[in-house]
Structure formats: structure tokens, C-alpha cells
Design a protein around this motif. Structure first.
Motif, short mmCIF file in Angstrom:
data_model
loop_
_atom_site.label_atom_id
_atom_site.label_comp_id
_atom_site.label_asym_id
_atom_site.label_seq_id
_atom_site.Cartn_x
_atom_site.Cartn_y
_atom_site.Cartn_z
N LEU A 1 3.82 -8.45 5.49
CA LEU A 1 5.08 -8.53 4.74
C LEU A 1 5.72 -9.91 4.86
O LEU A 1 6.42 -10.35 3.95
N ALA A 2 5.48 -10.58 6.00
CA ALA A 2 6.03 -11.92 6.19
C ALA A 2 5.19 -12.99 5.51
O ALA A 2 5.62 -14.15 5.42
N GLY A 3 4.00 -12.63 5.06
CA GLY A 3 3.11 -13.61 4.44
C GLY A 3 2.31 -14.41 5.43
O GLY A 3 1.61 -15.35 5.05
N VAL A 4 2.36 -14.04 6.70
CA VAL A 4 1.58 -14.74 7.73
C VAL A 4 0.10 -14.38 7.61
O VAL A 4 -0.78 -15.21 7.82
N LEU A 5 -0.17 -13.12 7.27
CA LEU A 5 -1.52 -12.64 7.00
C LEU A 5 -1.63 -12.23 5.54
O LEU A 5 -0.63 -11.87 4.91
N ALA A 6 -2.85 -12.26 5.03
CA ALA A 6 -3.10 -11.80 3.67
C ALA A 6 -3.84 -10.47 3.72
O ALA A 6 -4.72 -10.28 4.56
N PRO A 7 -3.50 -9.53 2.85
CA PRO A 7 -4.20 -8.24 2.85
C PRO A 7 -5.63 -8.38 2.33
O PRO A 7 -5.90 -9.22 1.47
N ALA A 8 -6.53 -7.55 2.86
CA ALA A 8 -7.89 -7.51 2.33
C ALA A 8 -7.90 -6.86 0.95
O ALA A 8 -8.73 -7.19 0.10
N SER A 9 -6.99 -5.94 0.72
CA SER A 9 -6.80 -5.33 -0.59
C SER A 9 -5.35 -4.92 -0.70
O SER A 9 -4.62 -4.84 0.29
N GLY A 10 -4.93 -4.64 -1.93
CA GLY A 10 -3.53 -4.35 -2.16
C GLY A 10 -2.72 -5.64 -2.29
O GLY A 10 -3.25 -6.75 -2.23
N VAL A 11 -1.41 -5.49 -2.45
CA VAL A 11 -0.56 -6.66 -2.67
C VAL A 11 0.80 -6.46 -2.04
O VAL A 11 1.33 -5.34 -1.99
N VAL A 12 1.37 -7.54 -1.52
CA VAL A 12 2.76 -7.60 -1.05
C VAL A 12 3.55 -8.37 -2.09
O VAL A 12 3.13 -9.45 -2.53
N THR A 13 4.68 -7.83 -2.49
CA THR A 13 5.52 -8.50 -3.50
C THR A 13 6.92 -8.72 -2.98
O THR A 13 7.43 -7.97 -2.15
N LEU A 14 7.54 -9.77 -3.48
CA LEU A 14 8.93 -10.09 -3.20
C LEU A 14 9.64 -10.18 -4.54
O LEU A 14 9.31 -11.03 -5.37
N ASP A 15 10.57 -9.27 -4.76
CA ASP A 15 11.24 -9.15 -6.07
C ASP A 15 10.22 -9.00 -7.19
O ASP A 15 10.41 -9.54 -8.30
N GLY A 16 9.14 -8.29 -6.93
CA GLY A 16 8.13 -8.02 -7.94
C GLY A 16 7.07 -9.08 -8.09
O GLY A 16 6.07 -8.86 -8.79
N ASP A 17 7.23 -10.24 -7.44
CA ASP A 17 6.25 -11.32 -7.53
C ASP A 17 5.30 -11.26 -6.33
O ASP A 17 5.75 -11.14 -5.19
N PRO A 18 3.97 -11.37 -6.57
CA PRO A 18 3.03 -11.36 -5.44
C PRO A 18 3.34 -12.45 -4.43
O PRO A 18 3.56 -13.61 -4.80
N LEU A 19 3.37 -12.08 -3.17
CA LEU A 19 3.76 -13.02 -2.12
C LEU A 19 2.79 -14.19 -2.04
O LEU A 19 3.19 -15.33 -1.77
N HIS A 20 1.50 -13.94 -2.27
CA HIS A 20 0.51 -15.00 -2.13
C HIS A 20 0.68 -16.09 -3.19
O HIS A 20 0.17 -17.21 -3.03
#
Length: 258
Positions: free
Chosen positions: A48-67
Motif C-alpha cells: 500500500l505504501a508502494g515500497v513493494l510491488a504486487p506480483a498480481s493485482g493492483v494498488v490504487t491511490l484515488d483510482g490511479d495505479p500506484l506503480h
């Protein structure tokens, strides 16, 4: 909208650490992240902090992908408080809190006029204004955690992630710290071990076990006797509500995890 995870998974050394976990933080609320050791709490926080990247799925901030977001932009929105922090450099309390302003400053640029105002506001919010000039290394564990929260607040975040901030603190400092967190004007996700502390201070709780999402909802909805037995392997009694309408959990023996 705020910080969300959609079916995120993460592996390490060929082992599945998180398996398709989804959650969305509720704006302005305190969400507790619960689960036994090894359930994936710290890994989820780092995703959630963006320190790690998921192997699958996505983390978003205000709907935008964190990566896809610039790291500095994420740091201006999302602040993280780790379990423990230390430094070999001789810093004062105010020096540590000023580190929270780094995401708002261009490389090698001097501090902007309003930066000290943000630092002072964070010190006052956490009750540390009178400790500003005190050396960091002379503080107790509870005071250091409070300084780390002040440093995070100096970032002026909208989301605050805390990884077991009450570890190694005595009962009074645990309560003081969570009282502070509960009063902050930000969206909080806090990983905790103590179920009663989660029930007392969290509006919403998320329960992980072996990398999977078991349940999420209010403390009353999630922390049932059957679910505590299944996940933690203990027999517990969930008692009548306290004065604030929160459940009280009493462990009465060891059970067997299913």
C-alpha cells in the motif's frame, strides 16, 4: 476515493505471502489490520505504501495505479510509521520531524518559508513542542514512536500507515499512542496484535490469516469467538460492550486452529 488494494498477491522465495487480498481504506477512519505473525500484515502495508510491488493485482491511490505515480507524489500523500526506527546520527526531535518535509522539497533546495510551520504544527499535535531540542537518542520507546508520528504528520499526508506501532510499549504508552492516532485528521491503517486495542480504537478492522483476507467490517462483525478460534487458535469470550459500545475480548484458553 483513497488508497485501495484490488486482489493483490505477493511471493517471496517461492512462497505465497499474500493471496488475492482486496481492501479499501475508509476516508477519515481508523482501520485496524489484524492477524497472527506471518499472516502478511507488514507485506500488505508495504504494498500500500508502494515500497513493494504486487506480483498480481493492483494498488490504487484515488483510482490511479500506484506503480504509475511518481514516488515523490506518493510520499506527499501517504506516510508510513515503521515498527521501530533508529539512527546513528545525532539528531534532535525537531531534526527527525523535519525529515517529513523532504517529499515537499526539490533536491538541494533550501527549506521553504512554510516548512517550519508544518514541523511546529506536527510537534504540537503530538505533544512534543517542549522536546523539540532534545536529542532523539535520549527518548523512551513511546516518545520515539510519537516523534515518528510527528515526522509522518509533517509530510501533511492524507493517508497514514502504521506497522505495529505499539510493539515494545507499556500499556500506558500503547493507550496514549492509539488515542493520538484515533484523533488524527487523516485516514489511518494500523497493524496491531492486540485484539482489544483494535476493538477499542478502530472503526473498521481487516483480518488476515496465512496471506488471505478472512473478514473485514466493524470490530463486532469481525472479532467473533468462532473466528478468533479459527485464526488464532485460542478460545475467547467476546463480552458485553464497554462504555463506548466496543466489544471486550477475554482469552480463556488454547484451542486448535482449523
Amino acid at each position: 476515493m483513497t488508497l485501495e488494494a484490488d486482489r493483490v498477491s505477493r511471493t517471496a522465495d517461492g512462497r505465497l505471502i499474500l493471496d488475492g487480498v482486496s481492501l479499501g481504506l475508509r476516508p477519515g477512519a481508523v482501520t485496524g489490520l489484524l492477524g497472527p505473525n506471518g499472516s502478511g500484515k507488514s507485506t500488505l502495508l508495504r504494498l500500500l505504501a508502494g515500497v513493494l510491488a504486487p506480483a498480481s493485482g493492483v494498488v490504487t491511490l484515488d483510482g490511479d495505479p500506484l506503480h504509475g505515480l511518481h514516488r515523490r507524489d506518493v510520499a506527499r500523500r501517504v506516510a508510513v510509521v515503521e515498527q521501530q526506527a533508529d539512527t546513528l546520527v545525532e539528531l534532535t526531535v525537531a531534526d527527525v520531524v523535519r525529515l517529513g518535509r523532504i517529499p515537499h522539497r526539490r533536491a538541494w533546495a533550501p527549506a521553504a518559508p512554510g516548512e517550519e510551520k508544518a514541523v511546529q504544527a506536527a510537534l504540537e499535535r503530538t505533544g512534543l513542542a517542549d522536546r523539540a531540542g532534545q536529542p532523539w537518542r535520549t527518548l523512551s520507546g513511546g516518545e520515539r514512536q510519537r516523534v515518528q508520528i510527528a515526522r509522518a504528520l509533517a509530510q501533511e499526508p492524507r493517508e497514514l500507515l502504521l506497522d505495529e506501532p505499539t510493539n515494545h510499549l507499556d500499556i500506558q504508552h500503547q493507550l496514549d499512542l492509539l488515542e493520538l492516532v484515533a484523533e488524527l485528521p487523516v485516514t489511518c491503517l494500523v497493524a496491531l496484535h492486540d485484539l482489544n486495542l483494535a476493538a477499542m480504537y478502530c472503526d473498521h478492522v481487516v483480518l488476515l490469516d496465512r496471506g488471505r483476507l478472512v473478514a473485514q467490517g466493524t470490530p463486532w462483525e469481525v472479532l467473533t469467538e468462532g473466528r478468533i478460534a479459527d485464526v488464532y487458535g485460542v478460545r475467547a469470550v467476546v463480552g458485553d460492550p464497554d462504555a463506548n459500545g466496543r466489544p471486550h475480548i477475554r482469552v480463556v484458553g488454547i484451542g486448535a486452529r482449523r
